[in-house]
Scaffold this motif. Structure first.
Motif, PDB file in Angstrom:
ATOM      1  N   LEU A 127      21.263  92.034  42.204  1.00 50.08           N
ATOM      2  CA  LEU A 127      20.818  90.736  42.714  1.00 50.08           C
ATOM      3  C   LEU A 127      21.386  89.578  41.894  1.00 50.08           C
ATOM      4  O   LEU A 127      21.669  88.513  42.441  1.00 50.08           O
ATOM      5  N   SER A 154      19.053  76.694  46.973  1.00 47.16           N
ATOM      6  CA  SER A 154      18.419  77.926  46.498  1.00 47.16           C
ATOM      7  C   SER A 154      17.333  78.389  47.452  1.00 47.16           C
ATOM      8  O   SER A 154      17.204  79.586  47.731  1.00 47.16           O
ATOM      9  N   GLY A 163      28.451  90.136  47.493  1.00 51.92           N
ATOM     10  CA  GLY A 163      28.241  88.721  47.718  1.00 51.92           C
ATOM     11  C   GLY A 163      29.481  88.040  48.263  1.00 51.92           C
ATOM     12  O   GLY A 163      29.404  87.197  49.170  1.00 51.92           O
ATOM     13  N   LEU A 182      18.779  80.034  50.441  1.00 51.08           N
ATOM     14  CA  LEU A 182      19.198  81.406  50.131  1.00 51.08           C
ATOM     15  C   LEU A 182      18.003  82.351  50.066  1.00 51.08           C
ATOM     16  O   LEU A 182      18.071  83.482  50.570  1.00 51.08           O
ATOM     17  N   VAL A 183      16.910  81.904  49.453  1.00 44.43           N
ATOM     18  CA  VAL A 183      15.706  82.739  49.375  1.00 44.43           C
ATOM     19  C   VAL A 183      15.186  83.057  50.778  1.00 44.43           C
ATOM     20  O   VAL A 183      14.719  84.175  51.038  1.00 44.43           O
ATOM     21  N   TRP A 207      26.480  83.416  45.799  1.00 48.59           N
ATOM     22  CA  TRP A 207      25.940  82.512  46.811  1.00 48.59           C
ATOM     23  C   TRP A 207      25.538  81.173  46.229  1.00 48.59           C
ATOM     24  O   TRP A 207      25.655  80.136  46.905  1.00 48.59           O
ATOM     25  N   LEU A 208      25.064  81.134  44.988  1.00 42.54           N
ATOM     26  CA  LEU A 208      24.781  79.841  44.362  1.00 42.54           C
ATOM     27  C   LEU A 208      26.068  79.041  44.209  1.00 42.54           C
ATOM     28  O   LEU A 208      26.087  77.821  44.455  1.00 42.54           O
ATOM     29  N   TYR A 215      24.983  89.193  43.155  1.00 38.99           N
ATOM     30  CA  TYR A 215      24.959  88.664  44.521  1.00 38.99           C
ATOM     31  C   TYR A 215      24.557  87.189  44.524  1.00 38.99           C
ATOM     32  O   TYR A 215      25.183  86.361  45.206  1.00 38.99           O
ATOM     33  N   SER A 216      23.531  86.846  43.746  1.00 40.82           N
ATOM     34  CA  SER A 216      23.044  85.462  43.715  1.00 40.82           C
ATOM     35  C   SER A 216      24.061  84.524  43.081  1.00 40.82           C
ATOM     36  O   SER A 216      24.182  83.362  43.498  1.00 40.82           O
TER      37      SER A 216
END
Length: 258
Positions: free
Chosen positions: A109, A74, A187, A77-78, A116-117, A112-113
């Motif tokens: 978001l 995480s 994403g 990604l941030v 990616w998570l 998208y998140s």
């Protein structure tokens, strides 16, 4: 150069770059586990290669709790992703009513998140498989694969698709759904274009932080590039390196002869 600086001063760039910088600082200051065992492997030296995948997975889970792995991914990604979503966020804001803009961006978001998570699992397993199979050669091989992928027509086609911005409804649940779906679609496209470069920091070992910075810069440069014909061409990473060399070489010469 001045034009680029002015571009980064416009919203939402300052906020996104600020979040990204905070992510890098937190990663640098914190003691956070990351997916492949090359980062926290036996003796910190990685693997000799030719071992079984389950051995690398077992060592990773022994040295890193599942929670620390999720936290580490995480934080990556941030640090690396915020600058990549500037154009989609601007599109979502401009396509939404003023009173709904924050909600619309949040929906994008979230979608998208989520992508990616979820990508942390296959990318982590792929990185560990490379570590198990190739040992210390996994990192340079990952860089080579990323360069070849970035130069390929398939990568350019996906990157061109990532520049497309879909219409977003103005009202109600349909507007919320459009933002969420846009986030998921973008994403997925981002993961499809970035997967090879994301393996590089995962296999970076002691160079993990430097690899994160370099990869984040390369991905941003790729995202800022204009749509082009899908054909084999010099990867953006090499073009950046040549441009940097062209700027630094005269400075070094002047310093030597100064």
């Amino acid at each position: 150069m001045t034009g680029m600086i002015e571009h980064f001063r416009r919203p939402p760039w300052p906020a996104l770059l600020g979040v990204s910088a905070a992510g890098y600082v937190l990663w640098l200051l914190g003691s956070i586990g990351v997916l492949p065992a090359a980062v926290c492997g036996p003796g910190g030296g990685g693997w000799p290669g030719g071992v079984e995948l389950w051995e690398v997975v077992a060592a990773t889970l022994t040295l890193n709790s599942p929670g620390s792995l999720v936290t580490g991914w995480s934080m990556m990604l941030v640090a690396m992703m915020p600058p990549l979503v500037a154009a989609p966020i601007v599109h979502v804001q401009q396509s939404s009513l003023v009173r709904r803009r924050a909600r619309a961006v949040a929906g994008f978001l979230v979608g998208y998140s989520m992508v990616w998570l979820a990508m942390g699992v296959p990318l982590g397993l792929l990185a560990m498989q490379a570590q198990a199979a190739f040992g210390s050669l996994a990192f340079p091989l990952a860089v080579a694969v990323a360069l070849i992928w970035s130069a390929s027509p398939a990568h350019r086609r996906l990157l061109n698709r990532a520049h497309r911005l879909p219409p977003i409804s103005l009202f109600g649940m349909r507007a919320d759904g459009d933002c969420l779906v846009f986030g998921i679609d973008h994403g997925l496209l981002c993961a499809a274009t970035c997967w090879a470069w994301m393996l590089v920091p995962l296999l970076g070992g002691g160079w993990h932080f430097a690899a994160m910075l370099a990869t984040g810069t390369i991905l941003l440069a790729e995202r800022l590039s204009l749509p082009r014909t899908a054909q084999w061409r010099m990867p953006v990473a090499m073009a950046l390196a040549l441009r940097l060399r062209a700027h630094l070489f005269p400075l070094v010469l002047n310093r030597r002869h100064g």
